[in-house]
Design an enzyme around this catalytic site. Sequence first.
Site, PDB file in Angstrom:
ATOM      1  N   LYS A  88      54.427  37.841  38.010  1.00  0.00           N
ATOM      2  CA  LYS A  88      53.258  36.952  38.012  1.00  0.00           C
ATOM      3  C   LYS A  88      53.311  35.913  36.886  1.00  0.00           C
ATOM      4  CE  LYS A  88      51.073  39.035  41.472  1.00  0.00           C
ATOM      5  NZ  LYS A  88      50.733  38.378  42.731  1.00  0.00           N
ATOM      6  N   GLU A 110      41.823  35.212  39.767  1.00  0.00           N
ATOM      7  CA  GLU A 110      41.363  36.445  40.397  1.00  0.00           C
ATOM      8  C   GLU A 110      42.482  37.453  40.213  1.00  0.00           C
ATOM      9  OE1 GLU A 110      42.991  34.102  42.047  1.00  0.00           O
ATOM     10  OE2 GLU A 110      44.613  35.466  42.615  1.00  0.00           O
ATOM     11  N   SER A 377      59.381  43.953  41.559  1.00  0.00           N
ATOM     12  CA  SER A 377      58.436  42.910  41.148  1.00  0.00           C
ATOM     13  C   SER A 377      57.697  43.231  39.857  1.00  0.00           C
ATOM     14  CB  SER A 377      57.415  42.662  42.266  1.00  0.00           C
ATOM     15  OG  SER A 377      56.748  43.859  42.610  1.00  0.00           O
TER      16      SER A 377
HETATM   17  C1  LIG Z   1      53.880  44.116  40.386  1.00  0.00           C
HETATM   18  C2  LIG Z   1      53.325  43.440  41.596  1.00  0.00           C
HETATM   19  N1  LIG Z   1      54.130  43.276  42.665  1.00  0.00           N
HETATM   20  C3  LIG Z   1      53.691  42.673  43.789  1.00  0.00           C
HETATM   21  C4  LIG Z   1      52.388  42.216  43.897  1.00  0.00           C
HETATM   22  C5  LIG Z   1      51.956  41.592  45.192  1.00  0.00           C
HETATM   23  O1  LIG Z   1      51.823  40.210  45.130  1.00  0.00           O
HETATM   24  P1  LIG Z   1      52.859  39.217  45.787  1.00  0.00           P
HETATM   25  O2  LIG Z   1      53.041  39.675  47.199  1.00  0.00           O
HETATM   26  O3  LIG Z   1      52.209  37.897  45.669  1.00  0.00           O
HETATM   27  O4  LIG Z   1      54.133  39.316  45.018  1.00  0.00           O
HETATM   28  C6  LIG Z   1      51.508  42.357  42.805  1.00  0.00           C
HETATM   29  C7  LIG Z   1      50.135  41.851  42.886  1.00  0.00           C
HETATM   30  O5  LIG Z   1      49.280  42.121  42.125  1.00  0.00           O
HETATM   31  C8  LIG Z   1      52.004  42.986  41.629  1.00  0.00           C
HETATM   32  O6  LIG Z   1      51.216  43.163  40.552  1.00  0.00           O
END
Ligand SMILES: Cc1ncc(COP(=O)(O)O)c(C=O)c1O
Length: 395
Positions: A88, A110, A377
């Site tokens: 993020k 948000e 992620s």
């Molecule tokens: C660590 C992590 N991975 C994935 C996501 C999902 O979001 P996005 O699909 O936009 O990557 C989030 C959302 O809060 C997150 O904190």
Amino acid sequence: MKPEKPGRFGRFGGRFVPETLMGPLIELEEAYETCRKDPAFQQELDRLLRDYVGRPTPLTPAARLGEELGGLRIHLKREDLCHTGAHKINNTLGQALLARRMGKRRVIAETGAGQHGVASATAAALLDLECVVYMGSEDMARQSLNVTRMRLLGARVVEVAAGSRTLKDAINEAMRDWVTNCAGTHYILGSVLGAHPYPALVRDFQSVIGREARAQYLKTEGRLPDLLVACVGGGSNSLGLFTAFLADEAVEMVGVEAGGEGIAAGRHAARFAGGSPGVLHGTYTFLLQDAAGNIAPTHSVSAGLDYPAVGPEHADLREQGRVRYEIASDVEALDGFRRLARCEGILPALESAHALGWLAAHASRLPQGCRVLVNLSGRGDKDVDQAAARLGVEP
Ligand SMILES: Cc1ncc(COP(=O)(O)O)c(C=O)c1O
């Protein structure tokens, strides 16, 4: 990939907002177009990504996990090692720089899992901007560590007790704030969602993930992976990875949505498995809704995947057949969490654990030696209590 018409991805996307938001969205679109082409802006962002975020994040081989899953060659793109613990931050730094360029001294955001809120509060602290974060009370309870982090970073966290008290309701409140205060406020949207230009803008800020991963993979393996796997909440970490490989026809891509407690039970957040096209938060995309168009309640063990809409570019990639969308249940995600911890010494975010859970559940159907690149992620610190409770680990 560029939208064919500004803001459109095939038949999806667009800008479905009240009249009062057209002005700020056009202002943002113009500012972004200018910054995108401005080498000074890009250099400043690159410098922050390198010196502050810690980019490039490594590509880590996961040999023991690959062995356990029957002989896969797995690599992990380590967004969990970014400053603040998730991808993020790539987007929030880009948008905070943009806010400063536009002369806006206040940012709002948000958050669901809290990672986007923490990343927004961090970018605001670094660039000396006032920051307000909207968060559902249900998410505040399950992600209290991140609430404390945001407050320590100087952000005001506003509890949203309306509706399902999760991300959807937090976005509603943030949009209300933006309509009222748009002259001096920039809304840092956290995923590839919302009205044009957000889906393209957030994708561009996250595409650094795929650019790095592609070059790193080619350098260490001398070829491209066979399969990319990433979880899909709004869809920013997955698009961040996929975008760099879209033209590589031999590379398969799987986006994993939250199957929760099952599609049949109706307790899930799998927009493609259980949804249909409609408009939410300014964009035309796949939604979980009833026959009358009312937004359906969602469920996932992971707050970051618990949202009734998916980014419009994903809806188009699915329609094109370029990306396959699959699901991992809560139980499969927890299995992915446990396996990565035990095999590789890494605690993944419960969101990322969906990608791993899907891989574990489907490994036997992949060819021996299949080269898989999983986007990790985020890290699992925020989810430790919940994962321990669900996996029966004593505190
Ligand atoms: C660590 C992590 N991975 C994935 C996501 C999902 O979001 P996005 O699909 O936009 O990557 C989030 C959302 O809060 C997150 O904190």
